[in-house]
Design a protein around this motif. Structure first.
Motif, PDB file in Angstrom:
ATOM      1  N   ASP A 168       0.814  -1.210   0.000  1.00 56.92           N
ATOM      2  CA  ASP A 168       0.000   0.000   0.000  1.00 56.92           C
ATOM      3  C   ASP A 168       0.849   1.261   0.000  1.00 56.92           C
ATOM      4  N   ALA A 169       2.040   1.205   0.557  1.00 51.04           N
ATOM      5  CA  ALA A 169       2.905   2.384   0.589  1.00 51.04           C
ATOM      6  C   ALA A 169       3.224   2.853  -0.826  1.00 51.04           C
ATOM      7  N   LEU A 170       3.420   1.933  -1.737  1.00 51.51           N
ATOM      8  CA  LEU A 170       3.708   2.284  -3.123  1.00 51.51           C
ATOM      9  C   LEU A 170       2.538   3.032  -3.747  1.00 51.51           C
ATOM     10  N   ARG A 171       1.326   2.502  -3.565  1.00 54.04           N
ATOM     11  CA  ARG A 171       0.147   3.157  -4.146  1.00 54.04           C
ATOM     12  C   ARG A 171      -0.105   4.524  -3.535  1.00 54.04           C
ATOM     13  N   VAL A 172       0.069   4.636  -2.232  1.00 50.90           N
ATOM     14  CA  VAL A 172      -0.163   5.921  -1.566  1.00 50.90           C
ATOM     15  C   VAL A 172       0.856   6.954  -2.026  1.00 50.90           C
ATOM     16  N   LEU A 173       2.126   6.585  -2.078  1.00 50.76           N
ATOM     17  CA  LEU A 173       3.156   7.531  -2.506  1.00 50.76           C
ATOM     18  C   LEU A 173       2.986   7.942  -3.960  1.00 50.76           C
ATOM     19  N   LEU A 174       2.612   7.011  -4.812  1.00 50.60           N
ATOM     20  CA  LEU A 174       2.366   7.366  -6.210  1.00 50.60           C
ATOM     21  C   LEU A 174       1.147   8.278  -6.350  1.00 50.60           C
ATOM     22  N   ALA A 175       0.103   8.034  -5.561  1.00 52.90           N
ATOM     23  CA  ALA A 175      -1.078   8.899  -5.601  1.00 52.90           C
ATOM     24  C   ALA A 175      -0.748  10.300  -5.098  1.00 52.90           C
ATOM     25  N   VAL A 176       0.020  10.380  -4.025  1.00 54.33           N
ATOM     26  CA  VAL A 176       0.411  11.691  -3.490  1.00 54.33           C
ATOM     27  C   VAL A 176       1.278  12.443  -4.498  1.00 54.33           C
ATOM     28  N   SER A 177       2.236  11.746  -5.101  1.00 49.29           N
ATOM     29  CA  SER A 177       3.111  12.411  -6.068  1.00 49.29           C
ATOM     30  C   SER A 177       2.322  12.879  -7.294  1.00 49.29           C
ATOM     31  N   ALA A 178       1.379  12.076  -7.755  1.00 47.03           N
ATOM     32  CA  ALA A 178       0.555  12.478  -8.899  1.00 47.03           C
ATOM     33  C   ALA A 178      -0.317  13.675  -8.534  1.00 47.03           C
ATOM     34  N   GLY A 179      -0.884  13.678  -7.333  1.00 45.61           N
ATOM     35  CA  GLY A 179      -1.705  14.811  -6.896  1.00 45.61           C
ATOM     36  C   GLY A 179      -0.909  16.099  -6.795  1.00 45.61           C
ATOM     37  N   LEU A 180       0.284  16.026  -6.228  1.00 42.77           N
ATOM     38  CA  LEU A 180       1.136  17.211  -6.130  1.00 42.77           C
ATOM     39  C   LEU A 180       1.523  17.723  -7.510  1.00 42.77           C
ATOM     40  N   PHE A 181       1.885  16.800  -8.387  1.00 45.52           N
ATOM     41  CA  PHE A 181       2.301  17.194  -9.738  1.00 45.52           C
ATOM     42  C   PHE A 181       1.155  17.851 -10.501  1.00 45.52           C
ATOM     43  N   VAL A 182      -0.009  17.254 -10.460  1.00 43.28           N
ATOM     44  CA  VAL A 182      -1.153  17.815 -11.200  1.00 43.28           C
ATOM     45  C   VAL A 182      -1.568  19.167 -10.619  1.00 43.28           C
ATOM     46  N   ALA A 183      -1.588  19.282  -9.293  1.00 44.86           N
ATOM     47  CA  ALA A 183      -1.929  20.575  -8.677  1.00 44.86           C
ATOM     48  C   ALA A 183      -0.917  21.643  -9.075  1.00 44.86           C
ATOM     49  N   GLY A 184       0.356  21.273  -9.122  1.00 46.65           N
ATOM     50  CA  GLY A 184       1.389  22.233  -9.526  1.00 46.65           C
ATOM     51  C   GLY A 184       1.237  22.668 -10.969  1.00 46.65           C
ATOM     52  N   ILE A 185       0.953  21.725 -11.854  1.00 53.23           N
ATOM     53  CA  ILE A 185       0.781  22.064 -13.263  1.00 53.23           C
ATOM     54  C   ILE A 185      -0.441  22.962 -13.454  1.00 53.23           C
ATOM     55  N   VAL A 186      -1.509  22.703 -12.716  1.00 53.02           N
ATOM     56  CA  VAL A 186      -2.707  23.547 -12.810  1.00 53.02           C
ATOM     57  C   VAL A 186      -2.384  24.970 -12.352  1.00 53.02           C
ATOM     58  N   LEU A 187      -1.641  25.108 -11.254  1.00 59.47           N
ATOM     59  CA  LEU A 187      -1.286  26.445 -10.766  1.00 59.47           C
ATOM     60  C   LEU A 187      -0.358  27.178 -11.732  1.00 59.47           C
ATOM     61  N   VAL A 188       0.562  26.465 -12.341  1.00 61.85           N
ATOM     62  CA  VAL A 188       1.421  27.106 -13.343  1.00 61.85           C
ATOM     63  C   VAL A 188       0.575  27.577 -14.529  1.00 61.85           C
ATOM     64  N   GLY A 189      -0.399  26.789 -14.919  1.00 61.29           N
ATOM     65  CA  GLY A 189      -1.298  27.211 -15.986  1.00 61.29           C
ATOM     66  C   GLY A 189      -2.145  28.406 -15.603  1.00 61.29           C
ATOM     67  N   VAL A 190      -2.626  28.424 -14.363  1.00 61.47           N
ATOM     68  CA  VAL A 190      -3.426  29.561 -13.883  1.00 61.47           C
ATOM     69  C   VAL A 190      -2.587  30.841 -13.848  1.00 61.47           C
ATOM     70  N   SER A 191      -1.311  30.701 -13.558  1.00 59.42           N
ATOM     71  CA  SER A 191      -0.441  31.887 -13.468  1.00 59.42           C
ATOM     72  C   SER A 191      -0.265  32.573 -14.816  1.00 59.42           C
ATOM     73  N   ARG A 192      -0.623  31.899 -15.878  1.00 56.80           N
ATOM     74  CA  ARG A 192      -0.462  32.478 -17.211  1.00 56.80           C
ATOM     75  C   ARG A 192      -1.763  33.063 -17.775  1.00 56.80           C
ATOM     76  N   LEU A 193      -2.847  32.960 -17.011  1.00 54.96           N
ATOM     77  CA  LEU A 193      -4.124  33.532 -17.446  1.00 54.96           C
ATOM     78  C   LEU A 193      -4.182  35.006 -17.066  1.00 54.96           C
ATOM     79  N   PRO A 194      -4.719  35.848 -17.939  1.00 54.92           N
ATOM     80  CA  PRO A 194      -4.831  37.271 -17.595  1.00 54.92           C
ATOM     81  C   PRO A 194      -5.893  37.502 -16.519  1.00 54.92           C
ATOM     82  N   ASP A 195      -5.753  38.620 -15.807  1.00 49.12           N
ATOM     83  CA  ASP A 195      -6.760  38.985 -14.804  1.00 49.12           C
ATOM     84  C   ASP A 195      -8.064  39.327 -15.529  1.00 49.12           C
ATOM     85  N   ARG A 196      -9.130  39.308 -14.744  1.00 52.29           N
ATOM     86  CA  ARG A 196     -10.447  39.619 -15.344  1.00 52.29           C
ATOM     87  C   ARG A 196     -10.586  41.056 -15.688  1.00 52.29           C
TER      88      ARG A 196
END
Length: 93
Positions: free
Chosen positions: A65-93
């Protein structure tokens, strides 16, 4: 040895995000595209942390289970980071 290099690159990405949050400095090749530096810095920290966790799993190869949990955590961190980097490139309203 290969995992060590990959972990070092992931840590460099995370450190770049911390430097950006503390000083506001952005890499020269990203300055034209980044419109919001704070989400970009947080996104870099999360992306680097997710990659470091993923490469660490590959280096230490936990079982069960440690393998699955660590892979899930790493995927969640990576996806959240990529989303925030994408948001940083959007213009303000």
């Amino acid at each position: 040895m290969g995992h060590g290099v990959l972990i070092a690159v992931a840590l460099a990405i995370a450190v770049g995000g911390v430097v950006e949050l503390l000083t506001g400095w952005i890499h020269p090749w990203e300055r034209a595209r980044v419109l919001r530096p704070v989400p970009h810095g947080v996104g870099q920290v999360l992306t680097g942390s997710g990659l470091c966790c993923f490469f660490g799993v590959g280096a230490f190869s936990p079982t069960g289970d440690a393998l699955r949990v660590l892979l899930a955590v790493s995927a969640g961190l990576f996806v959240a980071g990529i989303v925030l980097v994408g948001v940083s490139r959007l213009p303000d309203r």
